[in-house]
Design a protein around this motif. Structure first.
Motif, PDB file in Angstrom:
ATOM      1  N   THR A 131       0.832  -1.201   0.000  1.00  0.00           N
ATOM      2  CA  THR A 131       0.000   0.000   0.000  1.00  0.00           C
ATOM      3  C   THR A 131       0.870   1.256   0.000  1.00  0.00           C
ATOM      4  O   THR A 131       1.852   1.344   0.750  1.00  0.00           O
ATOM      5  N   VAL A 151     -11.223  -2.578   1.892  1.00  0.00           N
ATOM      6  CA  VAL A 151     -10.956  -3.376   3.092  1.00  0.00           C
ATOM      7  C   VAL A 151     -12.203  -3.423   3.973  1.00  0.00           C
ATOM      8  O   VAL A 151     -12.814  -2.392   4.255  1.00  0.00           O
ATOM      9  N   VAL A 175      -4.276  -9.437  12.177  1.00  0.00           N
ATOM     10  CA  VAL A 175      -3.867  -8.589  11.050  1.00  0.00           C
ATOM     11  C   VAL A 175      -2.485  -9.027  10.579  1.00  0.00           C
ATOM     12  O   VAL A 175      -1.709  -9.617  11.341  1.00  0.00           O
ATOM     13  N   THR A 179       1.964  -4.880   7.739  1.00  0.00           N
ATOM     14  CA  THR A 179       1.102  -4.380   6.675  1.00  0.00           C
ATOM     15  C   THR A 179       0.542  -3.006   7.007  1.00  0.00           C
ATOM     16  O   THR A 179       0.588  -2.550   8.157  1.00  0.00           O
ATOM     17  N   ASP A 181      -2.530  -2.441   7.052  1.00  0.00           N
ATOM     18  CA  ASP A 181      -3.677  -2.711   7.923  1.00  0.00           C
ATOM     19  C   ASP A 181      -3.260  -2.713   9.395  1.00  0.00           C
ATOM     20  O   ASP A 181      -3.996  -2.237  10.262  1.00  0.00           O
ATOM     21  N   TYR A 184      -2.772   0.831  10.435  1.00  0.00           N
ATOM     22  CA  TYR A 184      -4.090   1.456  10.530  1.00  0.00           C
ATOM     23  C   TYR A 184      -4.760   1.123  11.867  1.00  0.00           C
ATOM     24  O   TYR A 184      -5.297   2.006  12.541  1.00  0.00           O
ATOM     25  N   ILE A 220      -9.210  -7.848   9.446  1.00  0.00           N
ATOM     26  CA  ILE A 220      -9.587  -6.922   8.371  1.00  0.00           C
ATOM     27  C   ILE A 220      -8.768  -7.268   7.135  1.00  0.00           C
ATOM     28  O   ILE A 220      -7.587  -7.578   7.223  1.00  0.00           O
ATOM     29  N   ASN A 221      -9.430  -7.245   5.993  1.00  0.00           N
ATOM     30  CA  ASN A 221      -8.756  -7.566   4.746  1.00  0.00           C
ATOM     31  C   ASN A 221      -9.710  -7.261   3.603  1.00  0.00           C
ATOM     32  O   ASN A 221     -10.858  -6.870   3.831  1.00  0.00           O
ATOM     33  N   ASN A 222      -9.229  -7.432   2.385  1.00  0.00           N
ATOM     34  CA  ASN A 222     -10.118  -7.206   1.243  1.00  0.00           C
ATOM     35  C   ASN A 222     -10.658  -8.530   0.725  1.00  0.00           C
ATOM     36  O   ASN A 222     -10.028  -9.585   0.862  1.00  0.00           O
ATOM     37  N   ASP A 247      -7.328   0.902  -0.134  1.00  0.00           N
ATOM     38  CA  ASP A 247      -5.874   1.012  -0.239  1.00  0.00           C
ATOM     39  C   ASP A 247      -5.436   0.902  -1.690  1.00  0.00           C
ATOM     40  O   ASP A 247      -5.914   0.032  -2.420  1.00  0.00           O
TER      41      ASP A 247
END
Length: 292
Positions: A131, A151, A175, A179, A181, A184, A220-222, A247
């Motif tokens: 990202t 995400v 997580v 990353t 994420d 974040y 959390i992820n896509n 992202d």
């Protein structure tokens, strides 16, 4: 007397000649020893103080683009049934390399080690869903984005208590280590919603295994990244609520390599213009890429 005087004069002249020769030698030695030093940053080699000495030329001369990626993040990059690196990122890397006139050579490793490997010149680029962030821009350079991901919060199918970030308070949240994420969650979510425990993972599969088994409450992820893993393993998980963020990932490059960066950018621009990018995107995600 005349002979003695002549002999004495010749002797004196010879002594003066030797003395002058000796002074000349010392003067020359001194001149050599006090010669101006080489400019700062220059030594026995021609390596520049910063960046690589024309990395683009080096890659072309080697005929290989060394690409760092995880290799465990389907459908972006993973090991297929033939034990070959495959996926969306891999196809992007192969096409970029082709446009540079070389072949892609993959170096799979944990995500947390990718940037250090790039900085240590063990790889030429990272094409692994890195990202683009202001923090990372201080360490590395990026091309234009080659994908944008939405995400979302992922929980077990039986979990109805977590539907938004505020519900993370007091929970165990998984997580990916190193990353965007993770950053974040630590830098933005924790201060807003209150204390919760963050558990980090080197790959997505392990985090989903723990989520499915109840060892963590959410991750959390896509959805692009999760779907093939969930389908293959039959995990009882679901995405909830609206997307919490989006992202954009770019190709990561070592600092101060403008020619190399420009060539990569041009390859991506051409790929998008001639339809190759759309073909690759539809191959892996089954839909058209979002229009800008």
């Amino acid at each position: 007397m005349r002979k003695k005087s002549l002999y004495l004069a010749v002797s004196i002249l010879m002594l003066l000649a030797f003395a002058l020769a000796g002074c000349g030698a010392k003067t020359n030695d001194k001149a050599q020893n006090t010669a101006s030093p080489a400019p700062a940053g220059e030594s026995g080699s021609n390596a520049p103080a910063e960046g690589d000495d024309n990395l683009l030329a080096q890659v072309k001369a080697a005929g290989v683009l060394k690409v760092g990626l995880m290799g465990t993040y389907a459908p972006y990059n993973f090991l297929n049934e033939n034990k070959e690196i495959d996926g969306f990122d891999a196809d992007i890397a192969k096409d970029v390399a082709k446009r540079l006139g070389v072949k892609a050579e993959f170096a799979p490793q944990d995500f947390s080690g990718l940037i250090p490997s790039l900085q240590a010149s063990k790889i030429d680029v990272i094409i692994s869903q890195v990202t683009i962030t202001d923090e990372r821009k201080q360490q590395i350079d990026f091309t234009q984005p080659y994908i944008t991901n939405q995400v979302k919060i992922i929980v077990r199918e039986s979990n109805d208590s977590i539907t938004k970030l505020e519900d993370f308070k007091g929970k165990n949240i998984g997580v990916g280590l190193g990353t965007n994420d993770e950053a974040y969650l630590r830098n933005e979510v924790l201060p807003q919603v209150g204390k919760f425990n963050i558990k980090t993972y080197d790959d997505v599969i392990t985090s989903l295994q723990d989520l499915n088994a109840g060892r963590i409450d959410a991750t959390i992820n896509n959805l692009y990244a999760l779907k093939p893993i969930v389908d293959k393993n039959g995990y009882k998980v679901k995405a909830v609520g609206e997307a919490i963020k989006s992202d954009s990932a770019g190709i990561a490059v070592r600092k101060n390599n403008p020619e190399f960066l420009a060539a990569l950018d041009q390859a991506l621009t051409d790929m998008k213009s001639d339809g190759t990018y759309t073909t690759i995107f539809k191959k892996w995600f089954g839909e058209e890429p979002a229009s800008k």
